[in-house]
Design a protein around this motif. Structure first.
Motif, PDB file in Angstrom:
ATOM      1  N   CYS A 142      37.929  45.267   0.357  1.00  0.00           N
ATOM      2  CA  CYS A 142      38.676  46.119   1.285  1.00  0.00           C
ATOM      3  C   CYS A 142      37.770  47.302   1.610  1.00  0.00           C
ATOM      4  O   CYS A 142      37.686  48.257   0.820  1.00  0.00           O
ATOM      5  N   PRO A 143      37.057  47.269   2.712  1.00  0.00           N
ATOM      6  CA  PRO A 143      36.007  48.259   2.973  1.00  0.00           C
ATOM      7  C   PRO A 143      36.473  49.702   2.883  1.00  0.00           C
ATOM      8  O   PRO A 143      35.705  50.586   2.482  1.00  0.00           O
ATOM      9  N   GLU A 144      37.729  49.948   3.242  1.00  0.00           N
ATOM     10  CA  GLU A 144      38.214  51.329   3.249  1.00  0.00           C
ATOM     11  C   GLU A 144      38.324  51.930   1.845  1.00  0.00           C
ATOM     12  O   GLU A 144      38.415  53.159   1.690  1.00  0.00           O
ATOM     13  N   ALA A 145      38.308  51.093   0.810  1.00  0.00           N
ATOM     14  CA  ALA A 145      38.441  51.580  -0.567  1.00  0.00           C
ATOM     15  C   ALA A 145      37.104  51.730  -1.276  1.00  0.00           C
ATOM     16  O   ALA A 145      37.062  52.211  -2.413  1.00  0.00           O
ATOM     17  N   TYR A 146      36.026  51.338  -0.630  1.00  0.00           N
ATOM     18  CA  TYR A 146      34.704  51.388  -1.265  1.00  0.00           C
ATOM     19  C   TYR A 146      34.242  52.832  -1.422  1.00  0.00           C
ATOM     20  O   TYR A 146      34.423  53.660  -0.524  1.00  0.00           O
ATOM     21  N   GLN A 147      33.635  53.158  -2.570  1.00  0.00           N
ATOM     22  CA  GLN A 147      33.169  54.516  -2.848  1.00  0.00           C
ATOM     23  C   GLN A 147      31.671  54.481  -3.176  1.00  0.00           C
ATOM     24  O   GLN A 147      31.285  54.329  -4.335  1.00  0.00           O
ATOM     25  N   TYR A 214      27.285  48.877   4.040  1.00  0.00           N
ATOM     26  CA  TYR A 214      28.592  49.447   3.671  1.00  0.00           C
ATOM     27  C   TYR A 214      29.181  50.278   4.807  1.00  0.00           C
ATOM     28  O   TYR A 214      30.406  50.459   4.901  1.00  0.00           O
ATOM     29  N   LEU A 218      32.660  48.650   7.849  1.00  0.00           N
ATOM     30  CA  LEU A 218      33.885  49.349   8.213  1.00  0.00           C
ATOM     31  C   LEU A 218      34.342  48.956   9.610  1.00  0.00           C
ATOM     32  O   LEU A 218      35.539  48.815   9.875  1.00  0.00           O
ATOM     33  N   ARG A 221      36.156  45.658   9.470  1.00  0.00           N
ATOM     34  CA  ARG A 221      37.177  45.621   8.434  1.00  0.00           C
ATOM     35  C   ARG A 221      38.270  44.580   8.703  1.00  0.00           C
ATOM     36  O   ARG A 221      38.583  43.755   7.849  1.00  0.00           O
ATOM     37  N   ASP A 222      38.891  44.604   9.869  1.00  0.00           N
ATOM     38  CA  ASP A 222      40.001  43.696  10.140  1.00  0.00           C
ATOM     39  C   ASP A 222      39.545  42.244  10.161  1.00  0.00           C
ATOM     40  O   ASP A 222      40.270  41.354   9.706  1.00  0.00           O
ATOM     41  N   ARG A 253      43.859  48.315  -4.287  1.00  0.00           N
ATOM     42  CA  ARG A 253      43.998  48.218  -2.831  1.00  0.00           C
ATOM     43  C   ARG A 253      44.186  46.763  -2.406  1.00  0.00           C
ATOM     44  O   ARG A 253      45.010  46.456  -1.536  1.00  0.00           O
TER      45      ARG A 253
END
Length: 296
Positions: A142-147, A214, A218, A221-222, A253
């Motif tokens: 889930c790209p939005e959760a990557y840190q 990375y 994003l 993502r979808d 996530r």
């Protein structure tokens, strides 16, 4: 041997170079029988990341583990676009070259995004080799959760081109070590292996290009997450929970998006579960494969 350690020289002997799309990919192969497993490694290392699982799985499966372009023993062109779609293009060409009709994919880190892109393509290219299952280890599912770590941010900044060839070994080792679990820190020998891989054929000079994935994902993502929500194929996430990049927060996530998600959580394990806890990963992987392995 371009500064390769004995362990890397041994791994290099597991494979050969394959010409695809005007470039050469190193491809490790083993096993003569059983279903095909395609292993897709992460950034910034190589297929060597799979070596702890290699011998046990080779007794029951046909194993294929390429080095993604720009990493490991594969070619490292300076002017190449190292996007997720570009990596997927070459892996699709590799499956075609090897005559693979159906495949289980095991992916880690960057490889997770590449595997998701390959799955997304099956929505519009039904004649492509069938993906029987996906096993995803720590990565940006889930790209939005990557840190990402600070070094990744710096390499992807306008300064990246200048920083990349000047990264000190100690800074590299600190970044890598912090991604491992508190009780499973990498040995000096493993850190030396990783450093040698990054430097092979001057790979450090392009690490700012190979590491931009990375950011790029994003925008995808979808496309990358959608097929997982649609349950196109069986998926198991094996998650090292202590990974600051994509650990327990990434699994949470994923569970939020896929309520019935198949997640194997490994407490105390960091970003490289296949290296830090190979026995646990083998058990989780083989259990999953046996459940979903179909000859037809």
């Amino acid at each position: 041997m371009d500064g390769l350690t004995p362990a890397l020289q041994h791994w290099q002997a597991q494979g050969s170079m394959v010409a695809l799309g005007g470039h050469r990919l190193f491809v490790a192969q083993a096993g003569q029988h059983g279903s095909v497993l395609l292993f897709i490694h992460g950034y910034p290392t190589s297929s060597y990341d799979w070596h702890p699982l290699w011998a046990p799985l080779a007794m029951r499966y046909r194993l294929i583990a390429p080095d993604l372009l720009g990493m490991g023993f594969s070619d490292k062109p300076a002017d190449h676009a190292y996007g997720i779609e570009n990596h997927a293009d070459l892996l699709e060409a590799l499956l075609d070259r090897l005559g693979v009709q159906q495949v289980h994919i095991v992916a880690h880190d960057l490889g997770v995004s590449v595997a998701q892109e390959m799955l997304a393509r099956r929505q519009t290219h039904p004649l492509a080799p069938r993906i029987q299952s996906l096993t995803l280890l720590n990565g940006g599912v889930c790209p939005e959760a990557y840190q990402p770590r600070m070094l990744q941010h710096l390499l992807s900044s306008p300064l990246g081109r200048w920083i990349a060839p000047r990264i000190p070994q100690k800074a590299f080792e600190r970044t890598i070590t912090r991604l491992f679990g508190p009780q499973t820190r990498p040995s000096p020998a493993l850190l030396q292996d990783f450093w040698a891989l990054v430097n092979h054929h001057n790979g450090r000079a392009i690490s700012h290009n190979t590491g931009r994935f990375y950011i790029d994902r994003l925008a995808l993502r979808d496309r990358l997450v959608g097929p997982l929500l649609q349950h196109m194929v069986p998926v198991r996430l094996i998650n090292g929970a202590a990974d600051p990049n994509s650990g327990a927060h990434m699994a949470a996530r994923y569970r939020a998006l896929v309520p019935d998600a198949d997640v194997v959580s490994l407490p105390g394990i960091g970003h490289w579960p296949q290296i830090e806890a190979p026995d646990q990963v083998l058990q989780a992987l083989e259990e999953f494969l046996q459940k979903h392995d179909q000859a037809g």
